[in-house]
Design a protein around this motif. Sequence first.
Motif, PDB file in Angstrom:
ATOM      1  N   PRO A  38       0.833  -1.203   0.000  1.00 21.79           N
ATOM      2  CA  PRO A  38       0.000   0.000   0.000  1.00 21.79           C
ATOM      3  C   PRO A  38       0.864   1.248   0.000  1.00 21.79           C
ATOM      4  CG  PRO A  38      -0.037  -1.045   2.149  1.00 21.79           C
ATOM      5  CD  PRO A  38       0.763  -1.931   1.264  1.00 21.79           C
ATOM      6  N   VAL A 400      -2.810  -2.456   9.877  1.00 18.91           N
ATOM      7  CA  VAL A 400      -2.504  -1.114  10.362  1.00 18.91           C
ATOM      8  C   VAL A 400      -1.047  -0.746  10.058  1.00 18.91           C
ATOM      9  CG1 VAL A 400      -2.270   0.303  12.428  1.00 18.91           C
ATOM     10  CG2 VAL A 400      -4.307  -1.083  12.103  1.00 18.91           C
ATOM     11  N   VAL A 401      -0.149  -1.707  10.225  1.00 26.73           N
ATOM     12  CA  VAL A 401       1.254  -1.421   9.920  1.00 26.73           C
ATOM     13  C   VAL A 401       1.404  -1.089   8.430  1.00 26.73           C
ATOM     14  CG1 VAL A 401       3.562  -2.416   9.743  1.00 26.73           C
ATOM     15  CG2 VAL A 401       2.227  -2.723  11.827  1.00 26.73           C
ATOM     16  N   LEU A 402       0.734  -1.860   7.579  1.00 21.33           N
ATOM     17  CA  LEU A 402       0.808  -1.585   6.139  1.00 21.33           C
ATOM     18  C   LEU A 402       0.229  -0.212   5.819  1.00 21.33           C
ATOM     19  CD1 LEU A 402      -0.172  -5.004   4.546  1.00 21.33           C
ATOM     20  CD2 LEU A 402       2.030  -3.860   4.395  1.00 21.33           C
ATOM     21  N   THR A 404      -0.072   2.472   7.825  1.00 20.06           N
ATOM     22  CA  THR A 404       0.788   3.562   8.289  1.00 20.06           C
ATOM     23  C   THR A 404       2.012   3.678   7.394  1.00 20.06           C
ATOM     24  OG1 THR A 404       1.791   2.036   9.861  1.00 20.06           O
ATOM     25  CG2 THR A 404       0.140   3.538  10.731  1.00 20.06           C
ATOM     26  N   MET A 405       2.523   2.513   6.989  1.00 18.55           N
ATOM     27  CA  MET A 405       3.694   2.557   6.136  1.00 18.55           C
ATOM     28  C   MET A 405       3.351   3.220   4.799  1.00 18.55           C
ATOM     29  SD  MET A 405       5.991  -0.593   4.990  1.00 18.55           S
ATOM     30  CE  MET A 405       4.768  -1.051   3.789  1.00 18.55           C
ATOM     31  N   TYR A 408       3.202   6.821   5.196  1.00 23.13           N
ATOM     32  CA  TYR A 408       4.462   7.424   5.614  1.00 23.13           C
ATOM     33  C   TYR A 408       5.545   7.376   4.544  1.00 23.13           C
ATOM     34  CZ  TYR A 408       8.331   8.559   8.744  1.00 23.13           C
ATOM     35  OH  TYR A 408       9.399   9.154   9.330  1.00 23.13           O
ATOM     36  N   ALA A 409       5.583   6.264   3.815  1.00 23.10           N
ATOM     37  CA  ALA A 409       6.752   5.954   2.985  1.00 23.10           C
ATOM     38  C   ALA A 409       7.139   7.075   2.024  1.00 23.10           C
ATOM     39  CB  ALA A 409       6.513   4.675   2.208  1.00 23.10           C
TER      40      ALA A 409
ATOM     41  N   HIS B 108       3.318   5.289  17.805  1.00 23.44           N
ATOM     42  CA  HIS B 108       4.039   4.980  16.574  1.00 23.44           C
ATOM     43  C   HIS B 108       4.460   6.259  15.861  1.00 23.44           C
ATOM     44  CE1 HIS B 108       3.800   4.164  12.142  1.00 23.44           C
ATOM     45  NE2 HIS B 108       4.682   3.263  12.478  1.00 23.44           N
ATOM     46  N   PHE B 117      11.709   2.619  11.949  1.00 27.93           N
ATOM     47  CA  PHE B 117      10.468   1.982  11.515  1.00 27.93           C
ATOM     48  C   PHE B 117      10.241   0.624  12.172  1.00 27.93           C
ATOM     49  CE2 PHE B 117       8.368  -1.104   8.806  1.00 27.93           C
ATOM     50  CZ  PHE B 117       7.142  -0.497   8.609  1.00 27.93           C
ATOM     51  N   GLY B 121       7.080   0.054  14.327  1.00 28.84           N
ATOM     52  CA  GLY B 121       6.102  -0.800  13.664  1.00 28.84           C
ATOM     53  C   GLY B 121       5.764  -2.025  14.504  1.00 28.84           C
ATOM     54  N   LEU B 124       3.491  -0.931  17.204  1.00 29.72           N
ATOM     55  CA  LEU B 124       2.158  -0.640  16.675  1.00 29.72           C
ATOM     56  C   LEU B 124       1.385  -1.928  16.433  1.00 29.72           C
ATOM     57  CD1 LEU B 124       0.058   1.308  15.450  1.00 29.72           C
ATOM     58  CD2 LEU B 124       1.251   1.096  13.286  1.00 29.72           C
ATOM     59  N   ILE B 128      -1.990  -3.111  18.386  1.00 35.48           N
ATOM     60  CA  ILE B 128      -3.273  -3.392  17.750  1.00 35.48           C
ATOM     61  C   ILE B 128      -3.737  -4.802  18.138  1.00 35.48           C
ATOM     62  CG2 ILE B 128      -4.448  -3.648  15.533  1.00 35.48           C
ATOM     63  CD1 ILE B 128      -3.862  -0.757  16.171  1.00 35.48           C
ATOM     64  N   LEU B 147       7.303  -9.118  10.940  1.00 36.85           N
ATOM     65  CA  LEU B 147       6.613  -8.392   9.872  1.00 36.85           C
ATOM     66  C   LEU B 147       7.280  -7.033   9.628  1.00 36.85           C
ATOM     67  CD1 LEU B 147       4.002  -8.063   8.023  1.00 36.85           C
ATOM     68  CD2 LEU B 147       3.060  -6.797   9.951  1.00 36.85           C
ATOM     69  N   LEU B 151       9.243  -5.872   6.247  1.00 38.69           N
ATOM     70  CA  LEU B 151       8.824  -4.735   5.433  1.00 38.69           C
ATOM     71  C   LEU B 151       9.953  -3.725   5.302  1.00 38.69           C
ATOM     72  CD1 LEU B 151       5.196  -4.155   6.709  1.00 38.69           C
ATOM     73  CD2 LEU B 151       5.882  -4.769   4.394  1.00 38.69           C
ATOM     74  N   PHE B 155      11.449  -2.677   1.643  1.00 38.36           N
ATOM     75  CA  PHE B 155      11.476  -1.307   1.133  1.00 38.36           C
ATOM     76  C   PHE B 155      12.906  -0.854   0.863  1.00 38.36           C
ATOM     77  CE2 PHE B 155       7.455   1.184   1.094  1.00 38.36           C
ATOM     78  CZ  PHE B 155       6.620   0.095   1.164  1.00 38.36           C
ATOM     79  N   LEU B 162      13.174   3.465   4.815  1.00 39.55           N
ATOM     80  CA  LEU B 162      12.381   3.899   5.955  1.00 39.55           C
ATOM     81  C   LEU B 162      13.360   4.239   7.074  1.00 39.55           C
ATOM     82  CD1 LEU B 162       9.797   1.047   5.583  1.00 39.55           C
ATOM     83  CD2 LEU B 162       9.253   3.457   5.387  1.00 39.55           C
TER      84      LEU B 162
END
Lengths: 500, 171, 317
Positions: A38, A400-402, A404-405, A408-409, B108, B117, B121, B124, B128, B147, B151, B155, B162
């Motif tokens: 995302p 949620v992590v996806l 926010t990323m 933000y990214a 976060h 990050f 992350g 966060l 949740i 996770l 990520l 990236f 990040l």
Amino acid sequence: MESLNALFSLGFATALTPANLLWALLGCTLGTAIGVLPGVGPAVTVALLLPVTQSVDPTGALIMLAGVYYGAMFGGSTTSILLNTPGEAGSIVSALEGNKMAKAGRAGPALSTAAIGSFVAGSIATVLLTLLAPVIAGFALQLGPVETFALMMLTFAAVSAVLGNSPLKGFIALLLGLSMGLIGIESQSGQSRFTFGLMPLIDGIDIVVVAMGLFAIGETLYTATYENKISGRIESLKGSFWMSKDDWKRSWKPWLRGTAIGFPFGTLPAGGTEMPTFLSYSAERKLANPETQKQFGKGAIEGVAGPEAANNAAVTGTLVPLLTLGIPTSATAAIMLSAFQQYNIVPGPLLFDTNPELVWGLIASLYIGNVMLLVLNLPLVGLWVQFLKVPRPLLYGGIVVLATMGAYALRQSWFDLMLLYIIGVLGFMMRRFDFPVVPLVVGLIVGPMAEKHFRRAMSIHQGDLTVFLTHPISLAILVVTAAILIVPPLMKRRQKMLQA
Amino acid sequence: MIKRVSGEQWLAFGIILLGLFMAWQLQDIPNDAGYAGIGPRFFPSLVVTGLIVAGGALLMQRRHSNGPDTILSDGENDAAEVEAEDEFARGDADWRMFAIASGSLIAHMALIGLVGFTLAGTLLCFGICRALDTRRPTLDLVLSFALALGLFHLFKTLGLNLPALIPGGVL
Amino acid sequence: MKLKTLLVSCLVALAPMAAQAQVEQFKIMAPANPGGGFDTIARTLGEALQASGQVKSVVVENKAGAGGAIGMAQFVNNEKGNPNALLVAGAVTVGALETNKSPVNFGMVTPISRLMGEFNVIVVPTASPYKSIKDLMAAYKANPGAVSIGGGSAGGIDHIMASLMSEKAGVDPDKLNYIPFAGGGEGKAAVLGNQIAAYISGYGELADLIKAGKVRALGISAATRNPDIPVPTIREQGTDVVVYNWRGVFAPPGINAAQKTQLIKMVETAVKSPAWKAKAEKFEWLDMLQSGDSFQTFLNEDIKRTAVTVKKLKLGN
């Protein structure tokens, strides 16, 4: 039929070499893989992968980029359906019904109808591109700000027709979207509005942040607050992965209608890919029989099939002005244009004469890319669906992590995270008080465009309001718009009178 | 009949207030119309008017349905007719969980620049999970970390860096 | 906002590397999204710095928003005193800073070099009655409102050019009927579809349409004619307007004179390298290399001219 001849003798001959097939496959795979993330929409995916193509010959590189483009579009709808996290504006509508289907255990058919719909739409649109590109491009140019504004009124009218059970709440949601859309610099005058002196607001609020806030964050907050005790996990697998006979029966017409709506919009200088998805969704909802209509909002397959097809057809449509006139009508097309320039190729009226094997090779590779995407994605459906087996807390944590990323990214600013949270709370309240979300998204996307085109039309015609009625195409669109608004209530009244 | 202010009415007030606030802000926008005949203030004015009118309509609508003739009909209205104190109640709202989820998001936001990050992350994702009443926190913590780390590196490979704990670090 | 980075690229790091006094890591901030004009400059310069063996690795940081003001603000805050970082900015940024009441300005960064420039071209639809700048200006003088002129976003270089032309015609720039189009595509469509009277854009953007005879070029905004381009200048047709859309690089505040000299040397070497030259030719960039004090002088003049025009146009608030 000269173009068909060129397509086969030049196009497929170029695209079907093993090396170019490999580039197409690589492009589709990378595009799908990255497009799934995302916040990394098609435009950014293409921009990021541009350097990779530098070591490849121009034809191969462009074929690969076309694959990336399609793949990224496709990847966007996957997160939309599975995780309620639309990665780009064109797939917001798919989240509406698609995610409901996924929650009801029908993620497989939802993803399949999206994949096959994209394939059908992409293929038909490519055929239209092959045969009619110069003709359509010439016609689309005749549509200026006056006609575009009329089209936007049509979109508003079509959406207002599907506001749901409380028109007032739908209207308020629309106004909230319009309010958000006002934030930032007004393009015609260069004046900033409602920015409260905050620099990050000058460019307005990013639609992807809004979509992810409303859907992903809003829903997580809602679930945490109200639904912890209700059910354990999302029903991941009910019935088959594949579309049933009934699914096929319900999907094919929306695919075709979506294509018919999406392609022309894509070719317009100001069309874009969002408006056709709204129109297609409204159309499907309006045209559905009473039985199906009840399913809308709970996961109607038509609501995925139509908009997905519309989105993909529009994307192919944007290639018409890009290839024939060198006009990029979307952010992704603009990046494609700069990719062309890397190879000293200037798309436009001369391209078909100066580089025929390249253009026709590219068009042929669109056909191949479409097939490849289908072949690549249908088997993946089974894999994607497994994600829903993840226990609910962790699934939402990941979403949620996806989200926010994604927010933000690209700008790397906590400001966007704060916006995401505020919009998430708004989404939470909207769910709590049963406000529909679509009108808000429509208001946010179409509102600023409508204002821009209205002011532009007025500027060019020096404040003469009659232009909307004296331009024949505009008049025709406005008549249809009026009909959408007026006819259904009249019909209802007549029915009532007949019954009485 | 006891006058109650339902959550929805508070919302209607909020919408009217938003409209008024925007109307006040509108004064700051210069309204030089140029050749268009209408300036940059025209559309905002329409939206502001719409917000105030629609907010008012929502307020009136609830007043009516709170009237004596409908007060007995539960079902549709039960959600809206609640005390002012717990205006958002629906079923059994669990505000503690809402707070945990919100807190995780805000933490976060604050931490991502400080600890990078991956750690922000992880926190966060784990937060949740807590907010969704997880049954196995330890496993969640491990998976959250996996996770976030995954990520981060995905990236990084793409060339989109990040924020890290230490610039250039693996976390 | 204290954080660093949205570091893109590295994928370009395939270039051969020479050893010597190399800078280990160099950072270039492009205050725009990947793929845009600033980004192209940043990445091309990065490649050229590497290809000429001066720098080992380059990170391009994209931070889009408000015509470059947001990226500049972050650059000023985060890179203070860093002699291995550059910011890309240009004529567009000058206009944006003037219109947006930005908290940062060019006084907060250290000008290094102007790298390139593009001149604008003014075109009309093929069906247009205007055959020359003289025709256009005569019609504009007679009825400014009826001659709608399109171009890039409000307050940008195209808008400035239109208002300078208006001034030369003796018409208050306030009377200009300027139609801003964001991001080229829509504007080109409008002039092709005969929706507007004239359209201003960078020559590179419109070269193909001009060559194909889809639009008629009336004049370019260069000082003298270009031998490769069969379009007369606006200046030689009696309207003395010369405008370049330039882009350059800036160092962070707080670097010393030696570091500044070093950066200028590095940038100039890079721009003279074949890696840069090849790209410049592809994108039809004009060689407008100018560094240090002379660049500073040019910049000050450009800012002054823009500020006056923006004020006359009543842009910003």
